[in-house]
Design a protein around this motif. Structure first.
Motif, PDB file in Angstrom:
ATOM      1  N   SER A 108      36.826  29.636  44.435  1.00  0.00           N
ATOM      2  CA  SER A 108      37.692  29.841  45.597  1.00  0.00           C
ATOM      3  C   SER A 108      39.140  30.074  45.173  1.00  0.00           C
ATOM      4  O   SER A 108      40.045  29.963  45.985  1.00  0.00           O
ATOM      5  N   ASN A 109      39.324  30.367  43.892  1.00  0.00           N
ATOM      6  CA  ASN A 109      40.639  30.742  43.369  1.00  0.00           C
ATOM      7  C   ASN A 109      41.688  29.650  43.605  1.00  0.00           C
ATOM      8  O   ASN A 109      42.798  29.924  44.041  1.00  0.00           O
ATOM      9  N   ASP A 110      41.308  28.435  43.330  1.00  0.00           N
ATOM     10  CA  ASP A 110      42.203  27.311  43.601  1.00  0.00           C
ATOM     11  C   ASP A 110      42.241  26.368  42.401  1.00  0.00           C
ATOM     12  O   ASP A 110      42.274  25.159  42.538  1.00  0.00           O
ATOM     13  N   SER A 329      43.958  31.387  35.755  1.00  0.00           N
ATOM     14  CA  SER A 329      44.704  31.751  36.966  1.00  0.00           C
ATOM     15  C   SER A 329      46.068  31.071  37.031  1.00  0.00           C
ATOM     16  O   SER A 329      46.785  31.218  38.018  1.00  0.00           O
TER      17      SER A 329
END
Lengths: 431, 312
Positions: A108-110, A329
């Motif tokens: 969830s790109n977190d 990220s």
């Protein structure tokens, strides 16, 4: 009526507000509500990080007790002491759930900027981490100060994904009181399988067993490696390898043939073997040195360590260990590296050693860990085991294989299936 | 509300519409407003995820890495090549049949007993219902100790009664599922018991009295008066218990870890393993949809069959 309607309006507004609030808090795990942590403040500071503005970094790691959380929070404070512009917020997750959460956060790109990575998870989640080698060169950091086997364990395709903070070879934990009561000599590193069996048989009486078996490959792969077993090839598990069958069969035979260990029950919980040992119901079991100080303070008998008994002169065990890396990220990798260099730096490693946490990967801090541990034979056992230790690289999906092995091994221990059949079944499902 | 004072019949139809429609509209708006929070939550947390999982079922969807559309491959693999899938479906049915039958038997018997002249009725009802509200994880932990071979409480009971320590509940593949069923039974019968107590209380006393005057004995009253009149409650209890037992997860997860082997792995446990140990969301979703279809079909059959035995 008009008043009633106005009330309805207020109630409705309240309900909507509540729902929205609930949605907000409900989605923090899923990636929506990151404002206030990494997403919000880091992004804001991202462009001007070099300008001396404060940067907030999220740091994810497993912790199973408040004592552990306190250690990590202390290290986070040490980062701010060294670099006042960096603030590290520690995010704690129980070990059992840590990698699930990490994977879900990645999906969830977190992801947090800094995250813990265990050597045996490199094949599954290593792709979430960046190569740290460029930072070593930039800052003159020397990875050679850290124990070689775990440094190797945290690499993938030549990329150094994390710098280790703790590690250790699997060693045999001994209840010295039971050995004394049975009139046995304390086992020394280098002892043989035959000596082990003789001791275990003498120790098995009155509801107490010589050994506590464990279906997890972490515990029994040592037997397989000692007889030349090969548990993976070309990135795939090879559980039906004759050496692996022999090794697992050896662990099983301790129940079915020698009767020096109790057959374990099916259970959703890990830790059956260590519980038996801690309760004084098994004289020996296998575990990593990270358990030592915790174990010594929670049992009411004297603790000793030794190596896995050698089979035909060879004793090889696996090892495990954890390090910290930068996730791909992360928007402030330079600051993240600064933070990591403090977290795994000499001072922090000394602090961890003194606090009696995991066996430090930083070789200079190992001395004081031995002193804090205060267990006779710990140094000899760990150093001897390290001479032949296998860095325990794992194929992708090893966690599933590991869980299936624990699940199916009960059938081997109970004699319902042969060790070879169990390995075959797991191999089938892993493939 | 500003209701029209003039008789509506005397007013032209357009005026009527003009007067009542805004009121209707306001009512509708208020109703929608009240529904909105729930509807929003239901959409965001139920409908959208269900739709998403249907999409996922057609993909090879690892949490990390590349997602590939594979069409019906997941379904085909599940139904034909997965070496353990049908055994897991079998385990699930084993649990459902064993658990539902025992649950209804025990809860109905106790409900009947609580209907008779018993002292401290309220206390017993409270005690029997207590396991339902205690967390399943704690229940399973306690039962794990009870099931310990040799020195668990159950083994000691066997020892006292028969001289042997009885079955190896959690270590033997033949006894693990009965162990899970027994534990679930203890934890779950209280709910149905309360429903059936309510159902029994709704039966008018005059009915059983009339049967008694006509000379019907206890068994005869039970079979021909009580049982038929309590069938709506029994039907509700059966449907709900079947649905919840098809979804059993916590008991095998905590008590046995699905083992020994896969003796106690059920469908939800299996999909959890694929979803959260292997992170293969596509395959896990396919299993979830299989389970959904299964529950739909069984519930549908139950509703069709109720005409034959449920008396409203």
């Amino acid at each position: 009526m008009r008043i009633a309607r106005r009330h309805a309006g207020i109630v409705l507004a309240g309900a909507v507000a509540l729902t929205l609030a609930a949605c907000g808090s409900g989605s923090t795990g899923g990636g929506g509500g990151t404002a206030g942590s990494d997403g919000g403040s880091t992004d804001g500071a991202g462009g001007s990080a070099g300008g001396g503005e404060k940067v907030t970094l999220r740091w994810a790691m497993s912790a199973d007790s408040q004592a552990e959380v306190d250690v990590w929070n202390h290290l986070a404070d040490m980062v701010t002491e060294a670099y006042p512009e960096i603030e590290v917020t520690f995010e704690s997750t129980p070990y059992r759930e840590y990698y699930n959460k990490l994977t879900a956060q990645a999906a969830s790109n977190d992801l947090a900027c800094i995250a813990g990575l265990q050597a045996q998870r490199v094949s599954d989640v290593g792709s979430l981490f960046v190569d740290l080698a460029p930072y070593f060169e930039q800052t003159g950091f020397d990875i050679a100060d850290y124990s070689e086997s775990i440094v190797e364990g945290l690499t993938s395709d030549g990329a150094q994904l994390a710098v280790p903070y703790d590690f250790g070879p699997f060693v045999v934990y001994v209840n010295k009181d039971l050995f004394d009561a049975a009139g046995l000599e304390q086992p020394q590193p280098g002892w043989t399988f035959e000596e082990f069996i003789a001791a275990a048989e003498a120790l098995t009486k009155d509801g107490t067993y010589g050994w506590a078996v464990n279906g997890s490959p972490d515990a029994w792969l040592g037997w397989a490696l000692s007889v030349g077993g090969v548990y993976m090839a070309d990135g795939e598990p090879t559980l039906t390898d004759p050496g692996v069958v022999d090794g697992f069969g050896r662990e099983v035979s301790l129940v079915t043939e020698y009767g020096v260990a109790q057959a374990p029950d099916a259970s959703g919980q890990a830790g059956g073997a260590s519980d038996l040992w801690r309760n004084g119901r098994a004289a020996m079991y296998i575990d990593g040195p990270w358990q030592l100080i915790n174990a010594r303070t929670t049992v009411d008998f004297e603790v000793g360590l030794t190596t896995l008994p050698s089979v035909d002169g060879t004793s090889i065990t696996t090892m495990s260990g954890t390090g910290f890396g930068i996730t791909s990220s992360c928007k402030n990798p330079d600051e993240a590296w600064k933070a990591i260099s403090v977290i795994i730096g000499p001072e922090a490693q000394q602090y961890i050693a003194d606090a009696g946490r995991g066996f430090p990967a930083y070789t200079a801090a190992q001395e004081s860990w031995y002193e804090t541990a205060g267990v006779d034979g710990a140094r000899e056992a760990i150093e001897t085991a390290l001479e032949t230790v296998d860095p325990y690289p794992t194929p992708a999906g090893w966690q599933q294989v590991s869980a299936l092995l624990v699940q199916y091994s009960t059938e081997a221990f109970s004699g319902a299936r042969t060790p070879a059949q169990v390995l075959e079944l797991v191999q089938q499902q892993a493939g | 509300m500003s209701a029209p004072t003039v008789d509506p019949v005397e007013r032209p139809p357009t005026a009527l519409r003009r007067d009542t429609r805004p009121a209707m509209r306001r009512e509708r708006r208020a109703a929608l407003g009240f529904l909105a929070p729930n509807l929003l939550g239901f959409t965001v947390f139920t409908i959208v995820p269900i739709g998403a999982s249907l999409v996922l079922a057609f993909y090879e969807w690892p949490l990390l890495g590349e997602r590939v559309f594979v069409g019906l491959d997941n379904v085909v693999r599940m139904l034909t090549t997965d070496p353990v899938f049908w055994q897991i479906v079998g385990n699930t049915f084993y649990f459902v049949v064993g658990y539902v039958a025992l649950n209804l038997l025990v809860s109905f018997s106790l409900a009947l007993w609580l209907q008779s002249r018993v002292r401290f009725k309220g206390f017993y009802r409270f005690v029997f219902f207590l396991p339902v509200v205690s967390p399943m994880v704690a229940n399973a932990m306690v039962w794990r100790m009870l099931y310990q071979r040799d020195d668990g409480l159950i083994a000691q009971l066997f020892q006292a009664l028969t001289g042997t320590s009885g079955p190896n509940w959690l270590g033997d593949a033949r006894w693990a599922m009965p162990a899970v069923i027994l534990m679930s039974l203890w934890a779950g019968f209280g709910y149905n018991m309360i429903i059936l107590v309510a159902g029994l209380q709704a039966i008018p006393a005059t009915m059983t009295e009339a049967a008694q005057i006509d000379g019907a004995g206890w068994w005869s009253r039970l079979a021909h008066v009580t049982l038929p009149l309590v069938t709506p409650s029994l039907f509700f209890a059966t449907v709900m218990t079947v649905i919840s037992s098809l979804q059993v997860f916590a008991q095998p997860f905590i008590l046995t870890g699905g083992g020994p082997g896969i003796a106690t792995s059920t469908l939800v446990f299996y999909l959890y393993q694929w979803g959260f140990q292997s992170y293969e969301m596509g395959y896990a979703s396919a299993i979830a949809w299989f389970l959904f279809m299964l529950i739909m079909t069984i519930t549908f059959i139950q509703f069709r069959g109720q005409k034959k035995w449920v008396h409203y």
